[in-house]
Scaffold this motif. Sequence first.
Motif, PDB file in Angstrom:
ATOM      1  N   SER A   1       0.821  -1.205   0.000  1.00  0.00           N
ATOM      2  CA  SER A   1       0.000   0.000   0.000  1.00  0.00           C
ATOM      3  C   SER A   1       0.857   1.258   0.000  1.00  0.00           C
ATOM      4  N   GLU A   2       1.985   1.207   0.732  1.00  0.00           N
ATOM      5  CA  GLU A   2       2.899   2.342   0.738  1.00  0.00           C
ATOM      6  C   GLU A   2       3.436   2.591  -0.675  1.00  0.00           C
ATOM      7  N   ILE A   3       3.810   1.524  -1.357  1.00  0.00           N
ATOM      8  CA  ILE A   3       4.329   1.664  -2.725  1.00  0.00           C
ATOM      9  C   ILE A   3       3.255   2.239  -3.639  1.00  0.00           C
ATOM     10  N   ALA A   4       2.029   1.727  -3.522  1.00  0.00           N
ATOM     11  CA  ALA A   4       0.925   2.247  -4.342  1.00  0.00           C
ATOM     12  C   ALA A   4       0.677   3.714  -4.040  1.00  0.00           C
ATOM     13  N   GLY A   5       0.769   4.078  -2.779  1.00  0.00           N
ATOM     14  CA  GLY A   5       0.558   5.472  -2.402  1.00  0.00           C
ATOM     15  C   GLY A   5       1.588   6.403  -3.008  1.00  0.00           C
ATOM     16  N   PHE A   6       2.862   6.030  -2.925  1.00  0.00           N
ATOM     17  CA  PHE A   6       3.898   6.869  -3.521  1.00  0.00           C
ATOM     18  C   PHE A   6       3.738   6.948  -5.033  1.00  0.00           C
ATOM     19  N   ASN A   7       3.261   5.888  -5.652  1.00  0.00           N
ATOM     20  CA  ASN A   7       3.083   5.882  -7.108  1.00  0.00           C
ATOM     21  C   ASN A   7       2.004   6.852  -7.570  1.00  0.00           C
ATOM     22  N   VAL A   8       1.028   7.163  -6.700  1.00  0.00           N
ATOM     23  CA  VAL A   8      -0.021   8.106  -7.099  1.00  0.00           C
ATOM     24  C   VAL A   8       0.232   9.510  -6.569  1.00  0.00           C
ATOM     25  N   GLY A   9       1.381   9.717  -5.935  1.00  0.00           N
ATOM     26  CA  GLY A   9       1.750  11.079  -5.569  1.00  0.00           C
ATOM     27  C   GLY A   9       1.794  11.395  -4.094  1.00  0.00           C
ATOM     28  N   ALA A  10       1.811  10.380  -3.223  1.00  0.00           N
ATOM     29  CA  ALA A  10       1.906  10.648  -1.787  1.00  0.00           C
ATOM     30  C   ALA A  10       3.273  11.240  -1.444  1.00  0.00           C
ATOM     31  N   ASP A  11       3.302  12.095  -0.447  1.00  0.00           N
ATOM     32  CA  ASP A  11       4.557  12.698   0.007  1.00  0.00           C
ATOM     33  C   ASP A  11       5.187  11.916   1.153  1.00  0.00           C
ATOM     34  N   ASP A  12       4.364  11.229   1.921  1.00  0.00           N
ATOM     35  CA  ASP A  12       4.878  10.513   3.075  1.00  0.00           C
ATOM     36  C   ASP A  12       3.800   9.559   3.568  1.00  0.00           C
ATOM     37  N   TYR A  13       4.152   8.757   4.561  1.00  0.00           N
ATOM     38  CA  TYR A  13       3.151   7.906   5.190  1.00  0.00           C
ATOM     39  C   TYR A  13       3.409   7.843   6.684  1.00  0.00           C
ATOM     40  N   ILE A  14       2.358   7.594   7.453  1.00  0.00           N
ATOM     41  CA  ILE A  14       2.438   7.462   8.903  1.00  0.00           C
ATOM     42  C   ILE A  14       1.873   6.099   9.261  1.00  0.00           C
ATOM     43  N   ALA A  15       2.645   5.324  10.028  1.00  0.00           N
ATOM     44  CA  ALA A  15       2.249   3.958  10.350  1.00  0.00           C
ATOM     45  C   ALA A  15       1.255   3.916  11.508  1.00  0.00           C
ATOM     46  N   LYS A  16       0.300   3.002  11.388  1.00  0.00           N
ATOM     47  CA  LYS A  16      -0.599   2.706  12.494  1.00  0.00           C
ATOM     48  C   LYS A  16       0.028   1.598  13.338  1.00  0.00           C
ATOM     49  N   PRO A  17      -0.268   1.505  14.642  1.00  0.00           N
ATOM     50  CA  PRO A  17      -1.143   2.399  15.391  1.00  0.00           C
ATOM     51  C   PRO A  17      -0.511   3.779  15.575  1.00  0.00           C
ATOM     52  N   ILE A  18      -1.351   4.788  15.587  1.00  0.00           N
ATOM     53  CA  ILE A  18      -0.874   6.168  15.606  1.00  0.00           C
ATOM     54  C   ILE A  18      -0.359   6.546  16.986  1.00  0.00           C
TER      55      ILE A  18
END
Length: 229
Positions: A93-110
């Motif tokens: 999902s992280e890879i898919a997110g970066f492929n559509v233009g995400a700048d960063d990700y935050i891991a759960k649990p928050i």
Amino acid sequence: MSSAKYKILVVDDEPDIVELIEYNLKREGYTVFTANNGQEAITTARRVSPDLIILDIMMPKMDGIEACRIMRSMPEFKNTFMVFLTARSEEYSEIAGFNVGADDYIAKPIKPRALVSRINAILRRNAKGDEVSENKVEIADLVIDRETFLVYKNNEKIVLAKKEFELLYLLASKPGKVYTRETILKSIWEDSVVVTNRTIDVHIRKLREKIGDDYVSTVKGVGYKFDLV
């Protein structure tokens, strides 16, 4: 710009998570808006023009990946920061997110303090300290001059090969942003030659040898980013 002037849109279908994020961001002084799914996120974002959008990936009606892809295609969201919430087991999902233009990700649990720290760092990219002009990037102890194709570290000149320079300039122009291998290939090598991922790895290794290991980091399975030193 103070945090009170930044608008953040939080998108998640779990009310408890939305409430947790909203509470902590408001405590930090941010103006916060919320949405429950991807469709509502797009509608709300067009209405309030947020500076940053926090998107969960798995949501009803429209997931975060699709919502990000659609918003990135709209001119008004070209410079909006997009951050995904992901479970630690969702590397795909992280890879898919970066492929559509995400700048960063935050891991759960928050973790609230880590969340606020990450958001502060992302928004500081455009706020102060580092200067990015059309032909020059000044960041930390580096000056990257596109007109002369030279790099200076603590005022000492470093000579890079053309592709090494172009790669460094691309990454440093948006510190903290993760560039996928596909984006790097298209931006630096275009379609002029046959280039493999190994080519990128070799250029990154040579960059680190010349400027040091502290600037460019690897995002496993995705690509590379210039760190906020």
